[in-house]
Design a protein around this motif. Structure first.
Motif, PDB file in Angstrom:
ATOM      1  N   ASN A 144      12.293  -1.903  14.653  1.00  0.00           N
ATOM      2  CA  ASN A 144      11.637  -0.693  15.137  1.00  0.00           C
ATOM      3  C   ASN A 144      11.674   0.325  14.002  1.00  0.00           C
ATOM      4  N   ALA A 145      10.514   0.824  13.611  1.00  0.00           N
ATOM      5  CA  ALA A 145      10.431   1.788  12.516  1.00  0.00           C
ATOM      6  C   ALA A 145       9.190   2.638  12.698  1.00  0.00           C
ATOM      7  N   LYS A 146       9.150   3.742  11.998  1.00  0.00           N
ATOM      8  CA  LYS A 146       7.963   4.591  12.008  1.00  0.00           C
ATOM      9  C   LYS A 146       6.743   3.747  11.657  1.00  0.00           C
ATOM     10  N   ASP A 147       5.669   3.875  12.429  1.00  0.00           N
ATOM     11  CA  ASP A 147       4.422   3.172  12.154  1.00  0.00           C
ATOM     12  C   ASP A 147       3.763   3.824  10.945  1.00  0.00           C
ATOM     13  N   MET A 148       4.079   3.296   9.771  1.00  0.00           N
ATOM     14  CA  MET A 148       3.641   3.928   8.524  1.00  0.00           C
ATOM     15  C   MET A 148       2.119   3.940   8.392  1.00  0.00           C
ATOM     16  N   PHE A 149       1.480   2.828   8.773  1.00  0.00           N
ATOM     17  CA  PHE A 149       0.042   2.740   8.540  1.00  0.00           C
ATOM     18  C   PHE A 149      -0.771   3.518   9.567  1.00  0.00           C
ATOM     19  N   ALA A 150      -0.100   4.073  10.583  1.00  0.00           N
ATOM     20  CA  ALA A 150      -0.781   4.983  11.509  1.00  0.00           C
ATOM     21  C   ALA A 150      -0.625   6.433  11.071  1.00  0.00           C
ATOM     22  N   ALA A 151       0.245   6.685  10.096  1.00  0.00           N
ATOM     23  CA  ALA A 151       0.532   8.050   9.655  1.00  0.00           C
ATOM     24  C   ALA A 151      -0.538   8.543   8.689  1.00  0.00           C
ATOM     25  N   ALA A 152      -0.892   9.808   8.816  1.00  0.00           N
ATOM     26  CA  ALA A 152      -1.941  10.392   7.981  1.00  0.00           C
ATOM     27  C   ALA A 152      -1.598  10.281   6.503  1.00  0.00           C
ATOM     28  N   GLU A 153      -0.308  10.414   6.171  1.00  0.00           N
ATOM     29  CA  GLU A 153       0.073  10.426   4.760  1.00  0.00           C
ATOM     30  C   GLU A 153      -0.055   9.071   4.084  1.00  0.00           C
ATOM     31  N   PHE A 154      -0.238   8.012   4.877  1.00  0.00           N
ATOM     32  CA  PHE A 154      -0.333   6.680   4.294  1.00  0.00           C
ATOM     33  C   PHE A 154      -1.692   6.018   4.539  1.00  0.00           C
ATOM     34  N   GLN A 155      -2.705   6.772   4.871  1.00  0.00           N
ATOM     35  CA  GLN A 155      -4.029   6.168   5.064  1.00  0.00           C
ATOM     36  C   GLN A 155      -4.582   5.622   3.751  1.00  0.00           C
ATOM     37  N   ASP A 156      -4.205   6.237   2.636  1.00  0.00           N
ATOM     38  CA  ASP A 156      -4.426   5.634   1.323  1.00  0.00           C
ATOM     39  C   ASP A 156      -3.166   4.845   1.008  1.00  0.00           C
ATOM     40  N   GLU A 157      -3.273   3.507   0.952  1.00  0.00           N
ATOM     41  CA  GLU A 157      -2.086   2.680   0.846  1.00  0.00           C
ATOM     42  C   GLU A 157      -1.318   2.914  -0.447  1.00  0.00           C
ATOM     43  N   ARG A 158      -1.944   3.499  -1.459  1.00  0.00           N
ATOM     44  CA  ARG A 158      -1.201   3.798  -2.684  1.00  0.00           C
ATOM     45  C   ARG A 158       0.009   4.678  -2.382  1.00  0.00           C
ATOM     46  N   ALA A 159      -0.129   5.575  -1.408  1.00  0.00           N
ATOM     47  CA  ALA A 159       0.967   6.489  -1.076  1.00  0.00           C
ATOM     48  C   ALA A 159       2.167   5.739  -0.507  1.00  0.00           C
ATOM     49  N   TYR A 160       1.924   4.609   0.167  1.00  0.00           N
ATOM     50  CA  TYR A 160       3.021   3.834   0.743  1.00  0.00           C
ATOM     51  C   TYR A 160       3.748   3.038  -0.332  1.00  0.00           C
ATOM     52  N   TYR A 161       3.007   2.529  -1.303  1.00  0.00           N
ATOM     53  CA  TYR A 161       3.595   1.614  -2.271  1.00  0.00           C
ATOM     54  C   TYR A 161       4.065   2.283  -3.559  1.00  0.00           C
ATOM     55  N   LYS A 162       3.838   3.584  -3.690  1.00  0.00           N
ATOM     56  CA  LYS A 162       4.259   4.279  -4.903  1.00  0.00           C
ATOM     57  C   LYS A 162       5.184   5.435  -4.549  1.00  0.00           C
ATOM     58  N   GLY A 163       6.328   5.512  -5.235  1.00  0.00           N
ATOM     59  CA  GLY A 163       7.247   6.616  -5.037  1.00  0.00           C
ATOM     60  C   GLY A 163       8.250   6.363  -3.929  1.00  0.00           C
ATOM     61  N   ALA A 164       9.223   7.255  -3.813  1.00  0.00           N
ATOM     62  CA  ALA A 164      10.307   7.123  -2.848  1.00  0.00           C
ATOM     63  C   ALA A 164       9.790   7.319  -1.428  1.00  0.00           C
ATOM     64  N   LEU A 165       9.862   6.278  -0.619  1.00  0.00           N
ATOM     65  CA  LEU A 165       9.318   6.353   0.732  1.00  0.00           C
ATOM     66  C   LEU A 165      10.064   7.376   1.577  1.00  0.00           C
ATOM     67  N   GLY A 166      11.385   7.454   1.399  1.00  0.00           N
ATOM     68  CA  GLY A 166      12.165   8.407   2.178  1.00  0.00           C
ATOM     69  C   GLY A 166      11.756   9.841   1.938  1.00  0.00           C
ATOM     70  N   LYS A 167      11.304  10.142   0.728  1.00  0.00           N
ATOM     71  CA  LYS A 167      10.820  11.495   0.432  1.00  0.00           C
ATOM     72  C   LYS A 167       9.558  11.791   1.234  1.00  0.00           C
ATOM     73  N   LYS A 168       8.677  10.815   1.337  1.00  0.00           N
ATOM     74  CA  LYS A 168       7.395  11.030   2.004  1.00  0.00           C
ATOM     75  C   LYS A 168       7.550  11.071   3.522  1.00  0.00           C
ATOM     76  N   VAL A 169       8.471  10.294   4.046  1.00  0.00           N
ATOM     77  CA  VAL A 169       8.708  10.273   5.488  1.00  0.00           C
ATOM     78  C   VAL A 169       9.549  11.473   5.926  1.00  0.00           C
ATOM     79  N   GLY A 170      10.328  12.009   4.994  1.00  0.00           N
ATOM     80  CA  GLY A 170      11.191  13.147   5.310  1.00  0.00           C
ATOM     81  C   GLY A 170      12.618  12.766   5.610  1.00  0.00           C
ATOM     82  N   THR A 171      12.945  11.464   5.522  1.00  0.00           N
ATOM     83  CA  THR A 171      14.301  11.023   5.835  1.00  0.00           C
ATOM     84  C   THR A 171      15.247  11.195   4.659  1.00  0.00           C
TER      85      THR A 171
END
Length: 420
Positions: free
Chosen positions: A88-115
């Motif tokens: 069970n995890a945040k649905d990343m691909f439903a989130a506005a910040e990850f509609q461009d998949e580059r945002a999911y695969y580049k950089g610290a994910l925890g920074k982008k999610v806020g965790t």
């Protein structure tokens, strides 16, 4: 489904289609497990997971669907005996910040999610942790346990029975997914027992990353052999961990070949009888934007010094770069106990190039001996903007009888025979 009604491949070599299912109108799939005649399939876009009766492989029959909690994905899962473990995890691909998949695969994910900075804890609208289900009656499964996680959630689990499970977890205070051990002695109350991370990931403890901010230094998942966890750490490459003490995992060795290669390490499959390790780097962006990715063969006779000795051949019978979508490796069949286990044949998915089978009897010269490229999916389940309608073969599982099961982000479940 009659044989003449089955989807016809774009290309096939030594493989043929036996059965097909659209998984009850939810043809999107990520990880799949076949266990006691049933396929368990985590969905990427259909918000949950499904169960398909595959006891008659020519006529697979969807029998159950379990919806995910709000804004949560259940993309990865594990089966053993009468237990099913589901992330069970945040649905990343439903989130506005990850509609461009580059945002999911580049950089610290925890920074982008806020965790990473433990931001907005009270406003989080997803479920984070690991659910445990009783699957003694596969068509009437029921949840019996849950392990919560403070953060983004669990990404992928390794569990083959017994007391211990292992997972990647996005936990408050860390830059990205880290390694955790899970005590399953009471399946109704699983609990975290230990954790390991690369130095620089624990921001809450004052650590600072020494890698570029565009890199994903996060664990995808481990595979365990004996007391060693072989961990695929995305842009950080291979991390081998001593787990003899499950409450205090220790680093054995860390090897990274990115740069110059493109990173995205996704699977690390040990072949202990041959002292070999198959390591797959995932192609994560369209049109080779992240470079050509490879499956690597490592010699691990000396665990403190794993050495890359060969790469697997890249599919070349068509121009897959121009086809669109992702071209390159994604997943391996992982030799789970009870499934097809081999240290001579490796099964992999290559996204828009379908499923591939490799003969590695000569570890210095892997040879492709099978292939199956499904046709374009009938429709897109992927709701992200601008996605091409091409096959993106995702996971592959081979049962003890040698039947090959493969799924896709959009295209359903294919059951294949392999005859070299």
């Amino acid at each position: 489904m009659a044989t003449h009604d089955l989807p016809q491949p774009d290309y096939a070599k030594n493989m043929k289609i036996i059965g097909y299912s659209d998984q009850g109108g939810r043809p999107d799939g990520v990880q799949l497990m076949v266990h006691n005649g049933y396929a368990y399939i985590g969905h990427m876009f259909s918000k949950g997971f499904s169960v398909v009766d595959v006891r008659d492989p020519k006529n697979p029959r969807p029998v159950a669907y379990m919806p995910a909690p709000h804004n949560t994905w259940n993309i990865h899962l594990q089966t053993h005996d009468d237990l099913l473990l589901v992330i069970n995890a945040k649905d990343m691909f439903a989130a506005a910040e990850f509609q461009d998949e580059r945002a999911y695969y580049k950089g610290a994910l925890g920074k982008k999610v806020g965790t990473a900075d433990a931001q907005d804890i009270g406003s989080r609208d997803w479920t984070a942790g690991m659910a445990v289900y009783d699957i003694s009656h596969p068509e009437e499964i029921r949840q019996i346990g849950f392990m919560p996680v403070n953060g983004g959630g669990i990404h992928r689990i390794w569990y083959t029975g017994g007391r211990w499970a292992y997972a990647s977890a996005l936990i408050d205070g860390f830059t990205d997914y880290i390694f955790i051990t899970i005590d399953m002695s009471d399946p109704t109350q699983p609990r975290e027992a230990g954790r390991f991370w690369l130095p620089g990931m624990n921001l809450a403890a004052g650590e600072n990353p020494d890698w570029p901010p565009t890199r994903r230094y996060g664990l995808h998942h481990p595979i365990i052999s004996g007391d060693t966890a072989y961990a695929a750490w995305r842009d950080a490459g291979l991390v081998m961990i001593d787990v003899a003490n499950r409450s205090d995992p220790k680093l054995i060795v860390h090897r990274n070949w990115s740069p110059p290669y493109g990173g995205g390490t996704h699977n690390c499959l040990p072949l202990p009888d041959r002292d070999l390790l198959v390591v797959l780097d995932e192609a994560v962006l369209d049109n080779l934007e992240d470079g050509l990715k490879f499956i690597w063969m490592f010699d691990v006779r000396e665990p403190s010094n794993p050495v890359s000795i060969s790469t697997f051949p890249t599919p070349a019978e068509a121009d897959y770069t121009r086809k669109g979508g992702h071209f390159g490796p994604h997943n391996l069949h992982e030799n789970r106990p009870g499934s097809f286990v081999s240290s001579e044949l490796i099964f992999a998915t290559y996204q828009n190039a379908g499923v591939r089978v490799f003969d590695i009897r000569d570890q210095y010269r892997p040879v492709e001996v099978g292939a199956f490229v499904p046709p374009a999916p009938a429709r897109l389940m992927d709701h992200r903007p601008g996605r091409p309608r091409v096959i993106q073969s995702c996971d592959v599982f081979v049962d003890a009888q040698g039947l090959v099961y493969c799924n896709d982000y959009n295209g359903g479940l294919f059951i294949l025979g392999f005859n070299p």
